[in-house]
Design a protein around this motif. Structure first.
Motif, PDB file in Angstrom:
ATOM      1  N   LEU A  27       0.846  -1.195   0.000  1.00  0.00           N
ATOM      2  CA  LEU A  27       0.000   0.000   0.000  1.00  0.00           C
ATOM      3  C   LEU A  27       0.881   1.244   0.000  1.00  0.00           C
ATOM      4  CD1 LEU A  27      -2.698  -1.112   2.627  1.00  0.00           C
ATOM      5  CD2 LEU A  27      -2.605  -1.530   0.164  1.00  0.00           C
ATOM      6  N   PRO A  28       0.400   2.332  -0.593  1.00  0.00           N
ATOM      7  CA  PRO A  28       1.237   3.545  -0.639  1.00  0.00           C
ATOM      8  C   PRO A  28       1.616   4.009   0.773  1.00  0.00           C
ATOM      9  CG  PRO A  28      -0.794   3.795  -1.933  1.00  0.00           C
ATOM     10  CD  PRO A  28      -0.905   2.510  -1.210  1.00  0.00           C
ATOM     11  N   ASP A  29       2.868   4.431   0.922  1.00  0.00           N
ATOM     12  CA  ASP A  29       3.351   4.904   2.229  1.00  0.00           C
ATOM     13  C   ASP A  29       2.526   6.066   2.735  1.00  0.00           C
ATOM     14  OD1 ASP A  29       5.357   3.099   2.181  1.00  0.00           O
ATOM     15  OD2 ASP A  29       6.852   4.487   1.303  1.00  0.00           O
ATOM     16  N   THR A  30       2.026   6.869   1.787  1.00  0.00           N
ATOM     17  CA  THR A  30       1.331   8.097   2.143  1.00  0.00           C
ATOM     18  C   THR A  30      -0.076   7.839   2.684  1.00  0.00           C
ATOM     19  OG1 THR A  30       0.690   8.155  -0.165  1.00  0.00           O
ATOM     20  CG2 THR A  30       2.541   9.552   0.482  1.00  0.00           C
ATOM     21  N   LEU A  31      -0.531   6.601   2.561  1.00  0.00           N
ATOM     22  CA  LEU A  31      -1.894   6.285   2.976  1.00  0.00           C
ATOM     23  C   LEU A  31      -2.005   6.349   4.502  1.00  0.00           C
ATOM     24  CD1 LEU A  31      -4.230   5.478   1.161  1.00  0.00           C
ATOM     25  CD2 LEU A  31      -3.761   3.090   1.754  1.00  0.00           C
ATOM     26  N   ASP A  32      -3.038   7.082   5.001  1.00  0.00           N
ATOM     27  CA  ASP A  32      -3.198   7.129   6.460  1.00  0.00           C
ATOM     28  C   ASP A  32      -3.697   5.775   6.956  1.00  0.00           C
ATOM     29  OD1 ASP A  32      -6.369   7.361   6.926  1.00  0.00           O
ATOM     30  OD2 ASP A  32      -5.752   8.415   5.089  1.00  0.00           O
ATOM     31  N   SER A  33      -3.578   5.540   8.251  1.00  0.00           N
ATOM     32  CA  SER A  33      -3.846   4.184   8.733  1.00  0.00           C
ATOM     33  C   SER A  33      -5.330   3.831   8.649  1.00  0.00           C
ATOM     34  CB  SER A  33      -3.288   3.966  10.132  1.00  0.00           C
ATOM     35  OG  SER A  33      -3.813   4.927  10.990  1.00  0.00           O
ATOM     36  N   ALA A  34      -6.226   4.845   8.743  1.00  0.00           N
ATOM     37  CA  ALA A  34      -7.654   4.525   8.626  1.00  0.00           C
ATOM     38  C   ALA A  34      -7.977   4.028   7.213  1.00  0.00           C
ATOM     39  CB  ALA A  34      -8.498   5.752   8.961  1.00  0.00           C
ATOM     40  N   SER A  35      -7.451   4.711   6.198  1.00  0.00           N
ATOM     41  CA  SER A  35      -7.715   4.296   4.818  1.00  0.00           C
ATOM     42  C   SER A  35      -7.080   2.939   4.532  1.00  0.00           C
ATOM     43  CB  SER A  35      -7.158   5.305   3.815  1.00  0.00           C
ATOM     44  OG  SER A  35      -7.572   6.597   4.157  1.00  0.00           O
TER      45      SER A  35
ATOM     46  N   ILE B 176     -14.959   3.060  -0.095  1.00  0.00           N
ATOM     47  CA  ILE B 176     -13.552   3.471  -0.050  1.00  0.00           C
ATOM     48  C   ILE B 176     -13.109   4.194  -1.317  1.00  0.00           C
ATOM     49  CG2 ILE B 176     -12.787   1.865   1.757  1.00  0.00           C
ATOM     50  CD1 ILE B 176     -11.604   0.173  -0.416  1.00  0.00           C
ATOM     51  N   ILE B 177     -13.833   3.972  -2.412  1.00  0.00           N
ATOM     52  CA  ILE B 177     -13.526   4.778  -3.599  1.00  0.00           C
ATOM     53  C   ILE B 177     -13.928   6.237  -3.303  1.00  0.00           C
ATOM     54  CG2 ILE B 177     -14.198   5.221  -6.012  1.00  0.00           C
ATOM     55  CD1 ILE B 177     -14.317   2.235  -6.469  1.00  0.00           C
ATOM     56  N   THR B 178     -14.891   6.391  -2.498  1.00  0.00           N
ATOM     57  CA  THR B 178     -15.522   7.663  -2.071  1.00  0.00           C
ATOM     58  C   THR B 178     -16.479   8.192  -3.154  1.00  0.00           C
ATOM     59  OG1 THR B 178     -13.890   9.235  -2.921  1.00  0.00           O
ATOM     60  CG2 THR B 178     -13.524   8.387  -0.658  1.00  0.00           C
TER      61      THR B 178
ATOM     62  N   VAL C 290      -5.211  -0.917  -5.415  1.00  0.00           N
ATOM     63  CA  VAL C 290      -4.753   0.379  -4.893  1.00  0.00           C
ATOM     64  C   VAL C 290      -4.997   1.435  -5.963  1.00  0.00           C
ATOM     65  CG1 VAL C 290      -2.670   1.703  -4.329  1.00  0.00           C
ATOM     66  CG2 VAL C 290      -3.064  -0.528  -3.257  1.00  0.00           C
ATOM     67  N   GLN C 291      -4.642   1.067  -7.183  1.00  0.00           N
ATOM     68  CA  GLN C 291      -4.831   1.964  -8.318  1.00  0.00           C
ATOM     69  C   GLN C 291      -6.323   2.274  -8.513  1.00  0.00           C
ATOM     70  OE1 GLN C 291      -2.767   3.488 -10.248  1.00  0.00           O
ATOM     71  NE2 GLN C 291      -4.252   4.156 -11.815  1.00  0.00           N
ATOM     72  N   VAL C 292      -7.141   1.236  -8.443  1.00  0.00           N
ATOM     73  CA  VAL C 292      -8.586   1.411  -8.660  1.00  0.00           C
ATOM     74  C   VAL C 292      -9.200   2.323  -7.601  1.00  0.00           C
ATOM     75  CG1 VAL C 292     -10.809   0.220  -8.500  1.00  0.00           C
ATOM     76  CG2 VAL C 292      -8.985  -0.733  -9.916  1.00  0.00           C
ATOM     77  N   VAL C 293      -8.755   2.137  -6.377  1.00  0.00           N
ATOM     78  CA  VAL C 293      -9.375   2.880  -5.285  1.00  0.00           C
ATOM     79  C   VAL C 293      -8.812   4.296  -5.163  1.00  0.00           C
ATOM     80  CG1 VAL C 293      -9.671   2.988  -2.782  1.00  0.00           C
ATOM     81  CG2 VAL C 293      -9.972   0.815  -3.986  1.00  0.00           C
ATOM     82  N   PHE C 294      -7.514   4.412  -5.259  1.00  0.00           N
ATOM     83  CA  PHE C 294      -6.919   5.714  -4.956  1.00  0.00           C
ATOM     84  C   PHE C 294      -6.479   6.490  -6.188  1.00  0.00           C
ATOM     85  CE2 PHE C 294      -6.020   2.849  -1.346  1.00  0.00           C
ATOM     86  CZ  PHE C 294      -6.844   3.460  -0.414  1.00  0.00           C
ATOM     87  N   GLY C 295      -6.404   5.810  -7.332  1.00  0.00           N
ATOM     88  CA  GLY C 295      -6.042   6.514  -8.566  1.00  0.00           C
ATOM     89  C   GLY C 295      -7.226   6.438  -9.513  1.00  0.00           C
ATOM     90  N   GLU C 296      -6.912   6.240 -10.779  1.00  0.00           N
ATOM     91  CA  GLU C 296      -7.970   6.025 -11.774  1.00  0.00           C
ATOM     92  C   GLU C 296      -7.950   4.549 -12.141  1.00  0.00           C
ATOM     93  OE1 GLU C 296     -10.366   7.878 -13.118  1.00  0.00           O
ATOM     94  OE2 GLU C 296      -9.788   9.393 -11.652  1.00  0.00           O
ATOM     95  N   PRO C 297      -9.114   3.951 -12.364  1.00  0.00           N
ATOM     96  CA  PRO C 297      -9.064   2.542 -12.752  1.00  0.00           C
ATOM     97  C   PRO C 297      -8.359   2.392 -14.091  1.00  0.00           C
ATOM     98  CG  PRO C 297     -11.282   3.400 -12.998  1.00  0.00           C
ATOM     99  CD  PRO C 297     -10.482   4.463 -12.331  1.00  0.00           C
TER     100      PRO C 297
END
Ligand code: GLU
Ligand code: ZN
Length: 464
Positions: free
Chosen positions: A335-343, A446-448, A365-372
């Motif tokens: 998971l990306p280092d920058t991700l907070d622990s809740a996410s 989680i995608i928001t 990770v890409q699908v959720v936090f970037g673009e699919p």
């Protein structure tokens, strides 16, 4: 046949990484000890100074700990036990049970070839057995460095009962005098191995079938030294699905490689437990339960076939069995280092059941936090078929109801008349670029809402 108070051991040579075969040997010895409330020892057979490497010893220890196989007492390293072997060899020398052999490797090889050519099984011809003192002195004067050979009795039977293979019988006359001390003065495998087992009080040895024919020689040594011998069980080889010796080509990785890939120790031990050991336990079990179910009588003689797909089946089950915290720890490196622990926690709980290995998380990770990622041809068809109005309606529904899944789907249904797979399939494709994955309701959270709306609107205008 199994001693009441049992001591087993694992005795690897640190000349390479642990593979499935060795790991299974270690596991079975551990299980046998554990099953009987006995002891499991670790001995490093590093007497071959050239091929043994401390880094492999370290790795073997790490691998065993990772599998959950803890050992009792101090680790014995054969490289530190020269004096012990020397003393026992002296004893054999005094008793006239060994003699120096001055033959060079080349001479031995020539003799071997001659025997083979005349249809005889190759064994040491006994050349140096009868040398007298002056002949020995002359050989030494030529600069030859002698080995020590054990004088095998000319006749008699060596019998033992193998835990896996049953009654074994070897003719002493078929065994050539074998080396117990190498030319460099170090004790040979046959010798240090059986001596250490006896001195450590090892009662039971499970080891690879490739050692079965060594056992008769080891029993001869033990008898000569009046040592108590362990009960041996020789485990069938592990082969590839086609019966050939297991290798990299068959997807057989070392324990370290499997560990680094994210295979779980529980998957490994459950897989190994069933390789050459028939069991009516079909569930994923923790190692203590495996110990309860381990039975030497269930060790099978036929080769055990390794099937990487079977390992994946256990892995999937072991991943399922992780707690959320464990699942998070397992996939955190991906998971990306920058991700907070809740996410990160939310991500792990949604995807935990969908991953076989942590590396599978990268896509999500890409699908959720970037673009699919791009849609494939089938996906594009699905999207075009749903049409721009559908995605526009979906975006509007999420704008209105956030990630309240029930409300969102009701609104889409009312607006578009689509329901069931007609609704979920294009929506899933649009949001994830895939036609499978975790439940959409959880995914959307989680995608928001914001990211989902942006995706749907962009898609809607792209196909309009
Ligand atoms: N060092 C030997 C091996 O790794 C040990 C054999 C045994 O377990 O006796 O093959
Ligand atoms: Zn010789």
């Amino acid at each position: 046949m199994i001693h009441p108070s049992i001591t087993t051991r694992f005795a690897p040579s640190p000349t390479g990484e642990l593979h499935l075969g060795n790991a299974r040997t270690a596991l079975f010895n551990w299980l046998l000890a554990e099953h009987n409330g006995g002891r499991f020892l670790l001995r490093i057979e590093d007497s071959d100074a050239e091929r043994s490497k401390p880094k492999f010893t370290k790795q073997i220890m790490e691998d065993l700990q990772w599998l959950g196989l803890s050992w009792d007492g101090e680790i014995l390293a054969q490289s530190q036990r020269g004096a012990v072997y020397r003393e026992a060899l002296d004893k054999l020398e005094r008793a006239g049970r060994v003699y120096p052999c001055y033959c060079t490797p080349l001479e031995i090889e020539v003799s071997r070839k001659l025997q083979l050519a005349s249809g005889r099984p190759p064994r040491y011809a006994g050349t140096c057995r009868t040398l007298n003192d002056s002949e020995r002195t002359a050989k030494l004067a030529e600069g030859r460095k002698p080995t020590l050979r054990f004088k095998v009795p000319d006749s008699g039977l060596i019998e033992f009962v193998d835990l896996v293979h049953g009654e074994q019988r070897f003719e002493s006359a078929d065994i050539g005098d074998f080396i117990v001390q190498r030319a460099d003065g170090s004790a040979a495998f046959f010798f240090s191995n059986v001596l250490d087992d006896a001195l450590s009080g090892v009662t039971t040895v499970l080891r690879g079938e490739d050692h079965l024919s060594n056992t008769s020689r080891q029993l001869l040594i033990a008898t000569a030294l009046e040592l108590k011998v362990p009960t041996y069980g020789h485990l069938s080889l592990i082969t590839a699905a086609d019966g050939s010796p297991l290798s990299k080509r068959h997807g057989a990785k070392s324990l370290r490689e499997l560990r680094e890939q994210g295979y779980l120790p529980k998957a490994l031990v459950n897989h190994l437990f069933r390789l050459g050991h028939s069991s009516d336990l079909h569930d994923l079990l923790d190692i203590q339960k495996l110990a309860v179910g381990f039975k030497p009588a269930h060790l099978v003689r036929s080769p055990a076939r390794f099937d990487p797909v079977q390992l994946e089946v256990w892995q999937r089950q072991a991943v399922h069995a992780l707690s959320s915290d464990e699942a998070l720890a397992w996939m955190r490196p991906q998971l990306p280092d920058t991700l907070d622990s809740a996410s990160a926690g939310a991500f792990a709980s949604v995807f935990h059941q969908n991953l076989l290995l942590p590396s599978d998380a990268a896509y999500w990770v890409q699908v959720v936090f970037g673009e699919p990622p791009e849609h494939d041809a089938e996906g594009i068809k699905l999207i075009r078929c749903a049409g721009p109005a559908f995605f526009k309606a979906a975006a509007a529904a999420i704008r209105m109801h956030g990630t309240d899944w029930k409300a969102v789907t009701t609104a889409i249904r009312e607006q578009t008349g689509r329901k069931g797979p007609e609704l979920f399939k294009p929506l899933r494709q649009a949001l994830t670029g895939r036609h499978d994955g975790p439940e959409l309701a959880r995914l959307l959270k989680i995608i928001t809402a914001a990211r989902a709306i942006a995706r749907l609107e962009r898609l809607s205008s792209a196909i309009a």
